[in-house]
Motif scaffolding. Sequence first.
Motif, short mmCIF file in Angstrom:
data_model
loop_
_atom_site.label_atom_id
_atom_site.label_comp_id
_atom_site.label_asym_id
_atom_site.label_seq_id
_atom_site.Cartn_x
_atom_site.Cartn_y
_atom_site.Cartn_z
N THR A 119 0.88 -1.17 0.00
CA THR A 119 0.00 0.00 0.00
C THR A 119 0.91 1.22 0.00
O THR A 119 1.48 1.56 1.03
CB THR A 119 -0.92 0.01 1.24
OG1 THR A 119 -1.66 -1.20 1.28
CG2 THR A 119 -1.90 1.15 1.18
N PHE A 120 1.07 1.84 -1.16
CA PHE A 120 2.02 2.94 -1.28
C PHE A 120 1.36 4.31 -1.28
O PHE A 120 2.04 5.32 -1.35
CB PHE A 120 2.84 2.78 -2.57
CG PHE A 120 3.69 1.54 -2.60
CD1 PHE A 120 4.28 1.04 -1.45
CD2 PHE A 120 3.90 0.87 -3.79
CE1 PHE A 120 5.08 -0.09 -1.47
CE2 PHE A 120 4.69 -0.28 -3.83
CZ PHE A 120 5.27 -0.75 -2.67
N GLY A 121 0.05 4.34 -1.19
CA GLY A 121 -0.64 5.62 -1.23
C GLY A 121 -0.62 6.35 0.10
O GLY A 121 -0.14 5.85 1.12
N ALA A 122 -1.18 7.54 0.11
CA ALA A 122 -1.25 8.35 1.32
C ALA A 122 -2.40 7.94 2.23
O ALA A 122 -2.44 8.30 3.39
CB ALA A 122 -1.39 9.82 0.96
N TYR A 123 -3.35 7.15 1.69
CA TYR A 123 -4.51 6.73 2.45
C TYR A 123 -4.79 5.26 2.21
O TYR A 123 -4.72 4.78 1.08
CB TYR A 123 -5.76 7.53 2.03
CG TYR A 123 -5.59 9.00 2.24
CD1 TYR A 123 -5.92 9.59 3.45
CD2 TYR A 123 -5.08 9.80 1.22
CE1 TYR A 123 -5.74 10.95 3.64
CE2 TYR A 123 -4.90 11.16 1.41
CZ TYR A 123 -5.23 11.73 2.63
OH TYR A 123 -5.05 13.07 2.83
N PRO A 164 -4.76 1.51 -6.50
CA PRO A 164 -3.76 2.27 -7.25
C PRO A 164 -2.36 1.63 -7.19
O PRO A 164 -1.62 1.62 -8.17
CB PRO A 164 -3.76 3.65 -6.59
CG PRO A 164 -5.09 3.76 -5.93
CD PRO A 164 -5.44 2.37 -5.50
N THR A 165 -2.00 1.09 -6.03
CA THR A 165 -0.69 0.45 -5.89
C THR A 165 -0.61 -0.79 -6.77
O THR A 165 0.37 -0.99 -7.50
CB THR A 165 -0.42 0.07 -4.42
OG1 THR A 165 -0.41 1.26 -3.63
CG2 THR A 165 0.89 -0.66 -4.27
N VAL A 166 -1.64 -1.63 -6.71
CA VAL A 166 -1.65 -2.86 -7.51
C VAL A 166 -1.57 -2.53 -9.00
O VAL A 166 -0.81 -3.16 -9.74
CB VAL A 166 -2.90 -3.70 -7.19
CG1 VAL A 166 -3.11 -4.80 -8.22
CG2 VAL A 166 -2.79 -4.30 -5.80
N MET A 167 -2.32 -1.55 -9.44
CA MET A 167 -2.30 -1.20 -10.86
C MET A 167 -0.95 -0.63 -11.28
O MET A 167 -0.48 -0.88 -12.40
CB MET A 167 -3.44 -0.23 -11.18
CG MET A 167 -4.82 -0.84 -10.99
SD MET A 167 -5.07 -2.43 -11.82
CE MET A 167 -5.08 -1.91 -13.52
#
Length: 200
Positions: A119-123, A164-167
């Motif tokens: 999980t690389f996003g901010a949320y 978003p991370t997976v994509m």
Amino acid sequence: MAAAGLGGFGFVHTAAFGRAPRGARLDRILESPHFTQGHFENLVPVPIMPEEVDNKENRFSAMWKFLFGDKSALSPAWPLVSKKTDLFALPHEEDIAVWMGHSNFYLQLGGRRILIDPTFGAYASPVWFINRAFAGSNIYTAEDIPPLDVLAISHDHWDHLDYPTVMALKEKVEHVVCPLGVGEYFEQWGFDAARIHEED
């Protein structure tokens, strides 16, 4: 109200939410010895929330406190100290584990590259105001990850399976290993079904 309802319906039916299992996958779920009374059961019973919590707090008061209580002590007062490892520079043949925060690990084992629950996003949420990453904890991006033999997903919560991370990682992934049913997400997102391995 109708417009808000339609907007909410449309929002939860975007690709990021995945889709429910169907066809042969659904048949396999229904035949699983771990799937009873409409849901999966742990092999060892684990209470989600005990009837009585600390100081005999009941479920309602615990939920009220969770939703509306003081959360100021739940986040660090300063950014977490993090060190970003250059994963491309690691000797491929060396067994290594790099903790990237929460449940996210990069592993090199027996010459294989494995990424767990990225999980690389901010949320860790479909909306910006819930489950914000602690400052300093999300220092990696998909560009920092070398080609992967395995993308391993433990379960489908937002803080373990982030669309978003997976994509962003999709073209780097050789195989996906995930729980039974979660493969439906990956098929919907365009991953080759032959490379999705669902374990019950």
